[in-house]
Design a protein around this motif. Structure first.
Motif, PDB file in Angstrom:
ATOM      1  N   GLU A 187     -21.352  33.928 -10.375  1.00 52.08           N
ATOM      2  CA  GLU A 187     -22.616  34.494 -10.822  1.00 52.08           C
ATOM      3  C   GLU A 187     -23.705  34.427  -9.756  1.00 52.08           C
ATOM      4  OE1 GLU A 187     -22.928  36.097 -13.630  1.00 52.08           O
ATOM      5  OE2 GLU A 187     -20.893  35.634 -14.276  1.00 52.08           O
ATOM      6  N   THR A 188     -23.733  33.350  -8.965  1.00 51.47           N
ATOM      7  CA  THR A 188     -24.779  33.206  -7.948  1.00 51.47           C
ATOM      8  C   THR A 188     -24.355  33.805  -6.614  1.00 51.47           C
ATOM      9  OG1 THR A 188     -25.619  31.186  -8.991  1.00 51.47           O
ATOM     10  CG2 THR A 188     -26.249  31.568  -6.700  1.00 51.47           C
ATOM     11  N   LEU A 189     -23.134  33.470  -6.164  1.00 54.48           N
ATOM     12  CA  LEU A 189     -22.671  33.982  -4.872  1.00 54.48           C
ATOM     13  C   LEU A 189     -21.960  35.325  -4.987  1.00 54.48           C
ATOM     14  CD1 LEU A 189     -21.370  30.804  -2.989  1.00 54.48           C
ATOM     15  CD2 LEU A 189     -23.651  31.827  -2.997  1.00 54.48           C
ATOM     16  N   GLY A 190     -21.583  35.714  -6.193  1.00 57.52           N
ATOM     17  CA  GLY A 190     -20.941  37.018  -6.382  1.00 57.52           C
ATOM     18  C   GLY A 190     -19.496  37.079  -5.952  1.00 57.52           C
ATOM     19  N   LEU A 237     -26.882  20.430  -2.775  1.00 54.57           N
ATOM     20  CA  LEU A 237     -27.458  21.199  -1.666  1.00 54.57           C
ATOM     21  C   LEU A 237     -27.067  22.672  -1.712  1.00 54.57           C
ATOM     22  CD1 LEU A 237     -26.836  18.643   1.233  1.00 54.57           C
ATOM     23  CD2 LEU A 237     -28.952  19.017  -0.053  1.00 54.57           C
ATOM     24  N   LEU A 238     -26.237  23.071  -2.656  1.00 48.88           N
ATOM     25  CA  LEU A 238     -25.832  24.475  -2.756  1.00 48.88           C
ATOM     26  C   LEU A 238     -27.038  25.375  -3.004  1.00 48.88           C
ATOM     27  CD1 LEU A 238     -22.680  24.090  -5.050  1.00 48.88           C
ATOM     28  CD2 LEU A 238     -22.694  24.510  -2.584  1.00 48.88           C
ATOM     29  N   ASN A 239     -27.015  26.560  -2.403  1.00 48.43           N
ATOM     30  CA  ASN A 239     -28.081  27.538  -2.636  1.00 48.43           C
ATOM     31  C   ASN A 239     -27.473  28.930  -2.768  1.00 48.43           C
ATOM     32  OD1 ASN A 239     -27.647  28.547   0.046  1.00 48.43           O
ATOM     33  ND2 ASN A 239     -28.950  26.893   0.837  1.00 48.43           N
ATOM     34  N   ALA A 240     -28.294  29.947  -2.723  1.00 45.90           N
ATOM     35  CA  ALA A 240     -27.824  31.308  -2.953  1.00 45.90           C
ATOM     36  C   ALA A 240     -27.283  31.984  -1.702  1.00 45.90           C
ATOM     37  CB  ALA A 240     -28.953  32.151  -3.545  1.00 45.90           C
TER      38      ALA A 240
END
Length: 483
Positions: free
Chosen positions: A311-314, A367-370
């Protein structure tokens, strides 16, 4: 999940060589049937994970309802495990094992051809009910078919490896099947497994049950099953709608009261489902706490990361499966070296260290981000956390069963299995839905992972204090053949 480890069989068991170092052709076929069934159940725990977003869109399930695709299976599989294990002990493990296989195949077909969320969740719940019959009876059939010694050790080693492999294969296969065919093919795969195993089992497996046939502890069975179902339902619903609802408060109170009644009943029962003196053993109590935390919190990590990656990284379902495939390879590596680590440091120290490592590596996932580079961080951190997780799984099983008399080993092993199933059941309802109900999915994932890490590290501290100094390292090393 035997209470009494003295067994009787109504069919002639296989004749084994005196040393039990070689498995006959029939032994191998029996082992294939039992391990294939356990592999099938392990596959079911993971094969659907990467398909959840696609499944939700196809069936019209909201994001907040997706956790029920997992919980609907895990709830009955954890809630009925003790009851079905005891029923198999008393009335025939082979009979209940075959019934579980038939129900599992039928339920998988229902889930495959589900036409709406209700029919799909019904299929998942029936799969979980079948798993509650298959897992304890399959393990008991394995330990009663193969004599204690090298033959049983080898059989248990193969079974444990396939259980771990099943979870990993499920993640990868789920991604491939969802991308190439559809999410429905993941459920169809399980039906195929059941159809392969079920025709082979009747002619190979001997019947077994406890010889004295004590009465079933019906009050204990009702209270523990009802308590677990009510408590997990309350937590699942509260995570989605909050604790203010009347249904949440009623079921939460009912769950607590039923479990309290179960403890009281077991203290007075002549043939209890769970021996309270066994639970008062330090290694059993604290070892099972470590097992409960490592299973519940890692299942939560997998659920949250699946949503994040897609959903976030596609990422596609296939790409998500590859991430978890790397995790599985690293877990397999850990499985090779974990016994050596246990031989060097002891099961208790390994359990504490593995829990601490799992928590710290999960903390790194905050630390994960988009940005797309986060997929590398996710892959590395979850793989390292899973290596620690596998070390915790092996060491908690050894911790729980160490020092337990032979006549109580069946009960100790049953508690290990119960802890595993309950852990897989409660993790996602407790924390996972914080991600699905958050208005900002990435923020919700961060919250879940942070709480997950704190719980695991706190458990490591508690287990270390509860177990105290490890004085059994040399004994454990000798038992493993490493010293």
């Amino acid at each position: 999940m035997a209470i009494d480890t003295t067994e009787t069989t109504s069919a002639s068991p296989t004749v084994h060589s005196p040393l039990g170092t070689r498995l006959s052709t029939r032994d191998k076929l029996v082992l294939f049937v039992l391990c294939a069934a356990q592999f099938m159940v392990a596959l079911d725990f993971s094969v659907l994970n990467v398909a959840l977003p696609v499944l939700g869109k196809d069936l019209g399930m909201s994001q907040s309802a997706l956790q029920w695709a997992v919980t609907a299976f895990a709830l009955p599989s954890g809630g009925f495990l003790l009851l079905f294990g005891r029923i198999g002990d008393l009335y025939g493990r082979r009979r209940l094992f075959l019934t579980g296989l038939a129900l599992f195949g039928t339920a998988s077909l229902l889930a495959t051809f589900a036409w709406d969320p209700a029919s799909f969740l019904t299929g998942r719940a029936l799969q979980g009910l079948a798993a509650a019959a298959i897992v304890p009876t399959g393990m008991s059939l394995l330990t009663t078919t193969f004599p204690e010694g090298p033959a049983r050790d080898r059989a248990l080693g193969i079974s444990g490896t396939l259980l771990s492999l099943g979870f990993t294969v499920g993640m990868v296969a789920g991604g491939v099947l969802t991308d190439v065919l559809s999410w429905r093919s993941t459920m169809g795969l399980l039906a195929v497994f059941a159809l392969i195993v079920l025709p082979l089992a009747p002619g190979l497996l001997p019947e077994s049950r406890t010889p004295d046939r004590p009465r079933l502890d019906i009050p204990g069975a009702i209270t523990v099953t009802g308590g677990l179902l009510a408590l997990i339902y309350a937590l699942s619903t509260a995570a989605e709608r909050g604790f203010g609802g009347a249904d949440v408060l009623v079921t939460l109170a009912a769950g607590v009261l039923l479990l309290a009644a179960f403890v009281y009943i077991e203290s007075r029962a002549h043939a209890p489902l769970v021996s309270l003196p066994m639970l008062r053993r330090r290694t059993v109590a604290w070892g099972n706490l470590g097992g409960l935390v490592t299973f519940s919190m890692m299942s939560t990590v997998v659920f949250a990361l699946t949503l994040y990656l897609q959903e976030t990284l596609g990422l596609s379902a296939f790409e998500t499966g590859l991430v978890f495939g790397v995790q599985g390879v690293m877990s397999a590596v850990a499985g090779v070296y974990a016994p050596k680590v246990i031989g060097r440091f002891g099961a208790r120290r390994t359990l504490v260290g593995s829990l601490a490592g799992q928590g710290l590596f999960v903390a790194g996932l905050v630390l994960l981000n988009a940005h797309t580079w986060s997929v590398w961080l996710a892959t590395a951190a979850v793989s390292l956390a899973s290596m620690c997780h596998l070390g915790a799984i092996i060491s908690y099983g050894l911790t729980v069963t160490s020092g337990v008399p032979d006549e109580e080993q069946g009960l100790a092993t049953g508690l290990v299995t119960s802890t595993q199933q309950v852990g897989l059941t409660i993790g996602i309802p407790l924390l996972g839905v914080l991600a699905t109900t958050s208005s900002d999915l990435l923020a919700g994932v961060h919250t879940v992972l942070a709480l997950d890490a704190v719980i695991v590290v706190a458990a490591a501290v508690l287990v270390a204090a509860g177990l105290g100094r490890d004085r059994s390292r040399l004994v454990e090393a000798e038992a493993l053949g490493l010293r």
